[in-house]
Design a protein around this motif. Structure first.
Motif, PDB file in Angstrom:
ATOM      1  N   UNK A 145       1.019  -1.276   0.011  1.00 17.71           N
ATOM      2  CA  UNK A 145      -0.143  -0.078  -0.044  1.00 17.71           C
ATOM      3  C   UNK A 145       0.802   1.397   0.096  1.00 17.71           C
ATOM      4  N   UNK A 146       2.006   1.382   0.837  1.00 16.61           N
ATOM      5  CA  UNK A 146       2.779   2.411   0.728  1.00 16.61           C
ATOM      6  C   UNK A 146       3.412   2.604  -0.425  1.00 16.61           C
ATOM      7  N   UNK A 147       3.981   1.611  -1.123  1.00 18.69           N
ATOM      8  CA  UNK A 147       5.037   1.679  -2.395  1.00 18.69           C
ATOM      9  C   UNK A 147       3.796   2.174  -3.554  1.00 18.69           C
ATOM     10  N   UNK A 148       2.776   1.486  -3.467  1.00 22.72           N
ATOM     11  CA  UNK A 148       1.536   2.010  -4.360  1.00 22.72           C
ATOM     12  C   UNK A 148       1.267   3.603  -4.280  1.00 22.72           C
ATOM     13  N   UNK A 149       1.171   3.945  -3.148  1.00 21.51           N
ATOM     14  CA  UNK A 149       0.959   5.340  -2.944  1.00 21.51           C
ATOM     15  C   UNK A 149       2.112   6.399  -3.454  1.00 21.51           C
ATOM     16  N   UNK A 150       3.257   5.622  -3.211  1.00 17.60           N
ATOM     17  CA  UNK A 150       4.566   6.302  -3.846  1.00 17.60           C
ATOM     18  C   UNK A 150       4.660   6.145  -5.499  1.00 17.60           C
ATOM     19  N   UNK A 151       3.843   5.575  -6.137  1.00 13.55           N
ATOM     20  CA  UNK A 151       3.726   5.504  -7.281  1.00 13.55           C
ATOM     21  C   UNK A 151       4.284   4.317  -7.876  1.00 13.55           C
ATOM     22  N   UNK A 152       4.687   3.399  -7.363  1.00 18.17           N
ATOM     23  CA  UNK A 152       5.413   2.228  -7.842  1.00 18.17           C
ATOM     24  C   UNK A 152       4.409   1.171  -8.715  1.00 18.17           C
ATOM     25  N   UNK A 153       4.607   0.413  -9.337  1.00 23.02           N
ATOM     26  CA  UNK A 153       3.703  -0.429 -10.252  1.00 23.02           C
ATOM     27  C   UNK A 153       3.741  -1.830  -9.613  1.00 23.02           C
ATOM     28  N   UNK A 154       2.799  -2.743  -9.805  1.00 19.83           N
ATOM     29  CA  UNK A 154       2.814  -3.849  -9.179  1.00 19.83           C
ATOM     30  C   UNK A 154       3.961  -4.734  -9.403  1.00 19.83           C
ATOM     31  N   UNK A 155       4.487  -4.800 -10.800  1.00 22.46           N
ATOM     32  CA  UNK A 155       5.654  -5.525 -10.973  1.00 22.46           C
ATOM     33  C   UNK A 155       7.078  -4.816 -10.570  1.00 22.46           C
ATOM     34  N   UNK A 156       6.904  -3.614 -10.211  1.00 27.08           N
ATOM     35  CA  UNK A 156       8.156  -3.212  -9.345  1.00 27.08           C
ATOM     36  C   UNK A 156       8.168  -3.432  -7.836  1.00 27.08           C
ATOM     37  N   UNK A 157       6.951  -3.395  -7.500  1.00 25.34           N
ATOM     38  CA  UNK A 157       6.719  -3.960  -5.845  1.00 25.34           C
ATOM     39  C   UNK A 157       6.892  -5.489  -5.613  1.00 25.34           C
ATOM     40  N   UNK A 158       6.613  -6.548  -6.556  1.00 26.30           N
ATOM     41  CA  UNK A 158       6.842  -7.700  -6.193  1.00 26.30           C
ATOM     42  C   UNK A 158       8.135  -8.193  -5.662  1.00 26.30           C
ATOM     43  N   UNK A 159       9.094  -7.678  -6.309  1.00 27.01           N
ATOM     44  CA  UNK A 159      10.251  -8.334  -5.845  1.00 27.01           C
ATOM     45  C   UNK A 159      11.050  -7.696  -4.513  1.00 27.01           C
ATOM     46  N   UNK A 160      10.524  -6.296  -4.356  1.00 31.12           N
ATOM     47  CA  UNK A 160      10.564  -6.044  -2.892  1.00 31.12           C
ATOM     48  C   UNK A 160       9.980  -6.612  -1.985  1.00 31.12           C
ATOM     49  N   UNK A 161       8.672  -6.988  -2.103  1.00 27.18           N
ATOM     50  CA  UNK A 161       8.189  -7.913  -1.277  1.00 27.18           C
ATOM     51  C   UNK A 161       8.754  -9.263  -0.948  1.00 27.18           C
ATOM     52  N   UNK A 162       9.118  -9.734  -2.284  1.00 34.32           N
ATOM     53  CA  UNK A 162      10.119 -11.180  -2.299  1.00 34.32           C
ATOM     54  C   UNK A 162      11.091 -10.816  -1.213  1.00 34.32           C
ATOM     55  N   UNK A 163      11.963  -9.541  -1.408  1.00 25.92           N
ATOM     56  CA  UNK A 163      12.886  -9.458  -0.293  1.00 25.92           C
ATOM     57  C   UNK A 163      12.680  -9.402   1.160  1.00 25.92           C
ATOM     58  N   UNK A 164      11.441  -8.864   1.466  1.00 23.71           N
ATOM     59  CA  UNK A 164      10.892  -8.971   2.818  1.00 23.71           C
ATOM     60  C   UNK A 164      10.879 -10.426   3.576  1.00 23.71           C
ATOM     61  N   UNK A 165      10.251 -11.129   2.475  1.00 19.90           N
ATOM     62  CA  UNK A 165       9.824 -12.338   2.815  1.00 19.90           C
ATOM     63  C   UNK A 165      11.214 -13.233   3.216  1.00 19.90           C
ATOM     64  N   UNK A 166      12.034 -13.147   1.940  1.00 21.26           N
ATOM     65  CA  UNK A 166      13.285 -13.707   2.171  1.00 21.26           C
ATOM     66  C   UNK A 166      14.044 -13.381   3.552  1.00 21.26           C
ATOM     67  N   UNK A 167      13.959 -12.264   3.966  1.00 17.72           N
ATOM     68  CA  UNK A 167      14.800 -11.732   4.818  1.00 17.72           C
ATOM     69  C   UNK A 167      14.040 -12.227   6.274  1.00 17.72           C
ATOM     70  N   UNK A 168      12.834 -12.613   6.190  1.00 19.55           N
ATOM     71  CA  UNK A 168      11.985 -13.053   7.365  1.00 19.55           C
ATOM     72  C   UNK A 168      11.545 -11.961   8.284  1.00 19.55           C
ATOM     73  N   UNK A 169      11.207 -10.922   7.482  1.00 24.96           N
ATOM     74  CA  UNK A 169      10.548  -9.816   8.073  1.00 24.96           C
ATOM     75  C   UNK A 169      11.191  -8.500   7.833  1.00 24.96           C
ATOM     76  N   UNK A 170      10.583  -7.557   8.261  1.00 29.23           N
ATOM     77  CA  UNK A 170      10.850  -6.051   8.247  1.00 29.23           C
ATOM     78  C   UNK A 170      12.570  -5.827   8.912  1.00 29.23           C
ATOM     79  N   UNK A 171      12.802  -6.319  10.054  1.00 24.21           N
ATOM     80  CA  UNK A 171      13.868  -5.941  10.786  1.00 24.21           C
ATOM     81  C   UNK A 171      15.193  -6.362  10.191  1.00 24.21           C
ATOM     82  N   UNK A 172      15.081  -7.682   9.873  1.00 23.26           N
ATOM     83  CA  UNK A 172      16.346  -8.185   9.001  1.00 23.26           C
ATOM     84  C   UNK A 172      16.794  -7.491   7.732  1.00 23.26           C
ATOM     85  N   UNK A 173      15.625  -6.793   7.244  1.00 21.92           N
ATOM     86  CA  UNK A 173      15.848  -6.312   5.705  1.00 21.92           C
ATOM     87  C   UNK A 173      16.728  -4.977   6.188  1.00 21.92           C
TER      88      UNK A 173
END
Length: 244
Positions: free
Chosen positions: A183-211
């Motif tokens: 939601x925050x990234x969409x408000x910043x003007x990012x497209x879904x295909x730009x957001x998807x890899x960033x979300x994947x990084x959050x999942x791979x890191x195990x959450x926000x803090x490790x990121x």
């Protein structure tokens, strides 16, 4: 590059190679790729180079850290072919990509900062329950439509499970986190295909803090790349001046 290389009128492949810790085969490959100007030849057919070739080699090796091997090679080929405008265009594209990468990093950092209060507070009873939350309450909390959450699911931004009894979508804490970040990234003007890899990084890191550590590393790499571009530009400008 040693003093003798600069002052010698004629250089052998081994002279150029030793000055940069390369092999003579690498020097020949660079010449054949157009990264270096064409070498002269002795009556016996041996390659001979000049301080101009040494300057070209130094420029190419300085360009690689900031622009990458392929782009650096294309820049040098354009210069050696006399198409300086094309070389400058390639440099501009690298700078534009670096700026876009910085904007992406800033967007992610801003989104994470905006998420912090929500993460630190108690879960909202209207959104979170023992088994998760349904699509309606989550959409209402974010101020979006349920159809938007379904579109995000199709794009891989959220991955709710299905309630085995009702078949309804159920969003757990990680899904809510991903939805907030999207939601925050969409408000910043990012497209879904730009957001998807960033979300994947959050999942791979195990959450926000490790990121956070990954973001610090990302920021450091962008700064190093920016400085490398400056160093490459200085060497390329020296080569252009020497070429006249």
């Amino acid at each position: 590059m040693g003093q003798n290389l600069q002052n010698s009128e004629r250089l052998r492949p081994i002279d150029l190679a030793r000055g940069h810790g390369l092999s003579t085969q690498a020097i020949r490959n660079y010449e054949e790729a157009g990264i270096l100007p064409a070498a002269g030849r002795t009556p016996h057919g041996y390659r001979t180079y000049t301080p101009l070739h040494a300057r070209a080699l130094g420029a190419f090796l300085a360009l690689v850290p900031g622009h990458g091997h392929r782009t650096a090679a294309s820049i040098m080929r354009a210069v050696n072919e006399g198409v300086v405008d094309e070389a400058l265009r390639l440099i501009d594209e690298s700078h534009a990509q670096l700026l876009e990468d910085r904007r992406t990093l800033h967007a992610v950092e801003s989104a994470l900062r905006d998420l912090e209060p929500a993460q630190a507070s108690e879960p909202d009873a209207a959104v979170s329950g023992p088994g998760g939350t349904f699509i309606g309450p989550l959409a209402g909390k974010l101020g979006i439509r349920s159809a938007t959450l379904r579109a995000w699911e199709r794009a891989g931004l959220v991955r709710p499970r299905r309630d085995p009894r009702t078949g309804y979508r159920v969003y757990d804490e990680a899904d809510v986190r991903d939805a907030r970040l999207a939601h925050q990234l969409r408000r910043g003007g990012y497209l879904l295909d730009q957001i998807a890899p960033l979300i994947a990084q959050v999942r791979a890191a195990g959450g926000l803090e490790p990121l956070e550590a990954a973001l610090r590393d990302w920021r450091g790499r962008l700064s190093a790349r920016g400085r490398a571009m400056l160093a490459g530009a200085a060497e390329l400008e020296a080569y252009l001046r020497e070429r006249g």
